[in-house]
Design an enzyme around this catalytic site. Structure first.
Site, PDB file in Angstrom:
ATOM      1  N   GLU A   1       1.045  -1.252   0.084  1.00  0.00           N
ATOM      2  CA  GLU A   1      -0.075   0.009  -0.129  1.00  0.00           C
ATOM      3  C   GLU A   1       1.011   1.091  -0.073  1.00  0.00           C
ATOM      4  O   GLU A   1       1.710   1.394   0.795  1.00  0.00           O
ATOM      5  CB  GLU A   1      -0.791  -0.025   1.013  1.00  0.00           C
ATOM      6  CG  GLU A   1      -1.942  -1.245   1.318  1.00  0.00           C
ATOM      7  CD  GLU A   1      -2.995  -1.131  -0.083  1.00  0.00           C
ATOM      8  OE1 GLU A   1      -3.160  -0.143  -0.691  1.00  0.00           O
ATOM      9  OE2 GLU A   1      -3.286  -2.493  -0.412  1.00  0.00           O
TER      10      GLU A   1
ATOM     11  N   CYS B   1      -1.820   8.801   4.347  1.00  0.00           N
ATOM     12  CA  CYS B   1      -1.652   8.535   2.997  1.00  0.00           C
ATOM     13  C   CYS B   1      -2.908   8.882   2.388  1.00  0.00           C
ATOM     14  O   CYS B   1      -3.192   8.908   1.251  1.00  0.00           O
ATOM     15  CB  CYS B   1      -1.628   7.006   2.851  1.00  0.00           C
ATOM     16  SG  CYS B   1      -2.760   6.103   3.873  1.00  0.00           S
TER      17      CYS B   1
HETATM   18  P1  NAD Z   1       8.811   5.374   3.257  1.00  0.00           P
HETATM   19  O1  NAD Z   1       8.648   4.655   1.697  1.00  0.00           O
HETATM   20  O2  NAD Z   1       9.968   6.252   3.190  1.00  0.00           O
HETATM   21  O3  NAD Z   1       9.394   4.134   4.206  1.00  0.00           O
HETATM   22  C1  NAD Z   1       8.609   2.932   4.174  1.00  0.00           C
HETATM   23  C2  NAD Z   1       9.397   1.869   4.835  1.00  0.00           C
HETATM   24  O4  NAD Z   1      10.188   1.415   3.892  1.00  0.00           O
HETATM   25  C3  NAD Z   1      10.322   2.130   5.919  1.00  0.00           C
HETATM   26  O5  NAD Z   1      10.282   1.092   7.035  1.00  0.00           O
HETATM   27  C4  NAD Z   1      11.523   2.567   5.189  1.00  0.00           C
HETATM   28  O6  NAD Z   1      12.767   2.535   6.238  1.00  0.00           O
HETATM   29  C5  NAD Z   1      11.653   1.539   4.313  1.00  0.00           C
HETATM   30  N1  NAD Z   1      12.454   1.821   3.225  1.00  0.00           N
HETATM   31  C6  NAD Z   1      12.891   2.976   2.617  1.00  0.00           C
HETATM   32  N2  NAD Z   1      13.624   2.977   1.516  1.00  0.00           N
HETATM   33  C7  NAD Z   1      13.867   1.738   1.283  1.00  0.00           C
HETATM   34  C8  NAD Z   1      14.527   0.832   0.293  1.00  0.00           C
HETATM   35  N3  NAD Z   1      15.379   1.415  -0.578  1.00  0.00           N
HETATM   36  N4  NAD Z   1      14.489  -0.406   0.357  1.00  0.00           N
HETATM   37  C9  NAD Z   1      13.826  -1.045   1.459  1.00  0.00           C
HETATM   38  N5  NAD Z   1      13.027  -0.140   2.358  1.00  0.00           N
HETATM   39  C10 NAD Z   1      13.044   0.991   2.399  1.00  0.00           C
HETATM   40  O7  NAD Z   1       7.528   5.868   3.838  1.00  0.00           O
HETATM   41  P2  NAD Z   1       7.437   6.688   4.989  1.00  0.00           P
HETATM   42  O8  NAD Z   1       7.758   8.065   4.806  1.00  0.00           O
HETATM   43  O9  NAD Z   1       7.472   5.870   6.163  1.00  0.00           O
HETATM   44  O10 NAD Z   1       5.841   6.445   5.080  1.00  0.00           O
HETATM   45  C11 NAD Z   1       5.024   7.492   4.037  1.00  0.00           C
HETATM   46  C12 NAD Z   1       4.713   6.859   2.698  1.00  0.00           C
HETATM   47  O11 NAD Z   1       3.764   5.847   3.187  1.00  0.00           O
HETATM   48  C13 NAD Z   1       3.599   7.826   1.979  1.00  0.00           C
HETATM   49  O12 NAD Z   1       4.020   7.600   0.503  1.00  0.00           O
HETATM   50  C14 NAD Z   1       2.053   7.566   2.223  1.00  0.00           C
HETATM   51  O13 NAD Z   1       1.318   7.703   1.233  1.00  0.00           O
HETATM   52  C15 NAD Z   1       2.416   5.792   2.235  1.00  0.00           C
HETATM   53  N6  NAD Z   1       1.556   5.148   3.361  1.00  0.00           N
HETATM   54  C16 NAD Z   1       0.533   4.549   2.554  1.00  0.00           C
HETATM   55  C17 NAD Z   1      -0.544   3.831   3.051  1.00  0.00           C
HETATM   56  C18 NAD Z   1      -1.478   3.228   2.408  1.00  0.00           C
HETATM   57  O14 NAD Z   1      -2.253   2.333   3.062  1.00  0.00           O
HETATM   58  N7  NAD Z   1      -1.502   3.218   1.239  1.00  0.00           N
HETATM   59  C19 NAD Z   1      -0.546   3.978   4.517  1.00  0.00           C
HETATM   60  C20 NAD Z   1       0.542   4.689   5.208  1.00  0.00           C
HETATM   61  C21 NAD Z   1       1.526   5.162   4.461  1.00  0.00           C
END
Ligand code: NAD
Length: 543
Positions: free
Chosen positions: A293, A327
């Site tokens: 998501e 999100c």
């Molecule tokens: P992010 O993508 O920065 O991080 C999410 C997770 O991925 C973290 O644990 C992070 O450490 C990890 N990560 C980051 N880079 C990575 C890589 N290169 N390889 C593997 N893992 C990696 O997101 P965030 O800032 O924590 O959250 C915000 C984002 O999440 C927004 O885009 C938001 O829309 C989305 N979000 C979506 C939903 C949904 O249900 N659609 C819900 C909550 C948040």
């Protein structure tokens, strides 16, 4: 060995406590906040039975008070990823063979622990670590996580109950096996409930898990891990590690036993993960399940028949609660010209009335954004928007990171429906409004549908039923969660299964039966009671 078909207590949504002045819960939460602030937490990784501490000690601070140290966590490296994978694989057989009612009990107990003795500790951790106000913490870290646990146990039992028909002389059965190998949960900063749900839902179905949370959510993730341990989750079923995402991903996506990823976070990270998994597809024992998501550019579309106060309230709450870091947060609004002036006045009054500050002061509606990187990114969007002559910033537009990462809720009115802040996910307290000619409703619906690559949430606000029906049809693929006459945030487990399509994810609806189905691999068993002993069918007989 089970000797009964057990029924799960029917789940009900956890009631949201009010924390009104003078209430018991308010006093208990204030005490939990004081306790947490007065201590320095020491947070290890949890790998199997080990609490792992490394040389690489990192601080945890409240986003609204970045000089105060809440505690430390220990960052791991690839050797810890390897240990966590081995621990998950080692715990697999016993866990996968444990009867499902025993698995269910652990998660139901965890829900009750969170609803009772851990409620205020967990809410305080989320308020301090992620800068959520009382209400935002209560609906996320307490209620939503409790609901995920209870409803998922219920859905699990419904799944197990689904069995095929059997023709005379045979008995067909479906066995819901855990995936072969280990699974990986990668969770975002913005919801404590998502942090808990992604690993728990996989574990519930008999899988073992490596869980890598966002560094900004470790403080509350640690509380959830304590709850799971107290609830009796065996060591090694969920292994919690703090390792850079790329390092963890590179090891895990190269492992033969990698069975599936449960991800929530940004679109680009998810797309890169998918690419890596695709490139390694020949290395795996099974085709890994990929559930993600991701981002959104969520809209509020308003019809000329709408009530202006309802519209402004949907924007004030939908765009600014939790500083726009949901999100589902409304970040582009399409307002018809006939009611714009009225909506604008109400909205300006709302924004002016918001108190901004630390979460410990309960009168603050707006708190800090998660960290300096987010602060700088959001401020950059505001500055770029200011330079565009087709934009006008009618509220907010200022920011200050001296004590905490505070950004004033900002309203941009843009004459260009394709301007940057109308199209890109900002993930902060910034909303952009496009005022359209009130008679151009249908064309504007097309604009809403085509403006962004995402399709997570959206609302139509209207008192005209024909307009509601037209919007519902035209925006059929524009949002996985579509709201009529409401803001586009605040999905409740068991009521509005949550998830989006297009660039917003695989739409596997967290907290719903369809999601749990992704974490099981079905085996069909056909048993024949009187087994044939002659290969010849009757049609082979001579006339
Ligand atoms: P992010 O993508 O920065 O991080 C999410 C997770 O991925 C973290 O644990 C992070 O450490 C990890 N990560 C980051 N880079 C990575 C890589 N290169 N390889 C593997 N893992 C990696 O997101 P965030 O800032 O924590 O959250 C915000 C984002 O999440 C927004 O885009 C938001 O829309 C989305 N979000 C979506 C939903 C949904 O249900 N659609 C819900 C909550 C948040």
């Amino acid at each position: 060995m089970s000797t009964g078909f057990f029924s799960i207590p029917y789940p009900k949504n956890e009631p949201v406590l009010s924390y009104a002045s003078g209430s018991k819960e308010r006093a208990l939460l204030k005490k939990a906040l004081e306790d947490a602030r007065s201590k320095v937490a020491d947070i290890p990784m949890y790998i199997g039975e080990q609490e792992v501490r490394t040389e690489n000690k990192k601080t945890l601070t409240p986003p609204h008070d970045h000089q105060h140290i809440l505690g430390y966590f220990y960052e791991g490296n690839v050797s810890h990823v390897e240990q966590a994978v081995n621990s998950a694989l080692g715990a697999k057989e016993l866990w996968a063979n444990l009867s499902w009612e025993n698995r269910a009990s652990i998660f139901l107990k965890a829900a009750d622990l969170l609803a009772g003795p851990y409620r205020y500790v967990m809410n305080a951790a989320t308020m301090l670590g992620q800068s959520k106000n009382v209400y935002q913490a209560e609906i996320d870290a307490a209620c939503e996580l409790i609901d995920f646990l209870r409803f998922n146990v219920h859905f699990m039992s419904e799944i197990y109950r689904e069995q095929p028909e059997s023709a005379p002389g045979i008995w067909n059965r479906l066995e819901y096996r855990p995936l072969e190998g280990f699974t990986f949960a990668v969770t975002p900063f913005n919801f404590t409930a998502i942090g808990g749900n992604l690993p728990a839902s996989m574990a519930m179905m008999g899988n073992t898990v490596v869980w890598k949370p966002s560094y900004s959510q470790i403080y509350s993730a640690n509380v959830f891990m304590q709850i799971l341990k107290e609830a009796g989750l065996p060591d090694g079923v969920i292994n919690l590690i703090y390792v850079d995402g790329l390092i963890a991903g590179n090891y895990i996506f190269d492992h033969k036993e990698f069975a599936g990823i449960h991800f929530t976070g940004s679109t680009s990270v998810f797309q890169n993960m998918w690419k890596t998994i695709g490139q390694n597809i020949h290395k795996y024992r099974s085709y890994p399940r990929i559930v993600g998501e991701t981002g959104g550019k969520d809209f509020i579309m308003v019809h000329k028949s709408a009530n202006a106060k309802e519209v402004s309230t949907a924007i004030s709450r939908g765009a600014f609660e939790y500083q726009g870091q949901k999100c589902s947060a409304a970040s582009r609004c399409y307002i018809p010209s006939n009611i714009w002036e009225e909506v604008k006045n109400f909205l300006m009054n709302d924004v002016k009335s918001f108190n901004i500050g630390p979460t410990e002061d309960f009168s603050n509606f707006i708190n800090a954004v998660i960290d300096e990187k987010a602060f700088d990114r959001i401020a950059g969007y505001i500055e770029k928007a200011r330079q565009n002559p087709l934009n006008e910033i009618i509220a907010g537009g200022t920011y200050d990171k001296t004590k905490g990462y505070f950004i004033e809720p900002t309203v941009i009115v843009s004459k260009d429906p394709s301007s940057v802040t109308m199209c890109e996910e900002i993930f902060g307290p910034v909303v952009t409004i496009y005022v359209y000619h009130a008679e151009n409703f249908e064309q504007t619906l097309e604009l809403v549908d085509n403006t962004s690559p995402y399709a997570l949430t959206g609302s139509i606000i209207s008192r005209d039923r024909y307009a509601i029906e037209l919007a519902t049809q035209k925006l059929r693929n524009s949002a996985g969660n579509f709201y009529i006459n409401d803001k586009c945030t605040g999905a409740v487990v068991g009521q509005q299964p949550f998830g989006g399509a297009r660039g917003s994810g695989t739409n596997d609806k967290a907290g719903a039966k369809v999601n749990l189905l992704r974490w099981t691999s079905l085996r069909t068993i056909k048993e024949t009671f009187v087994t044939p002993t002659d290969y010849r069918y009757p049609f082979l007989d001579k006339d």
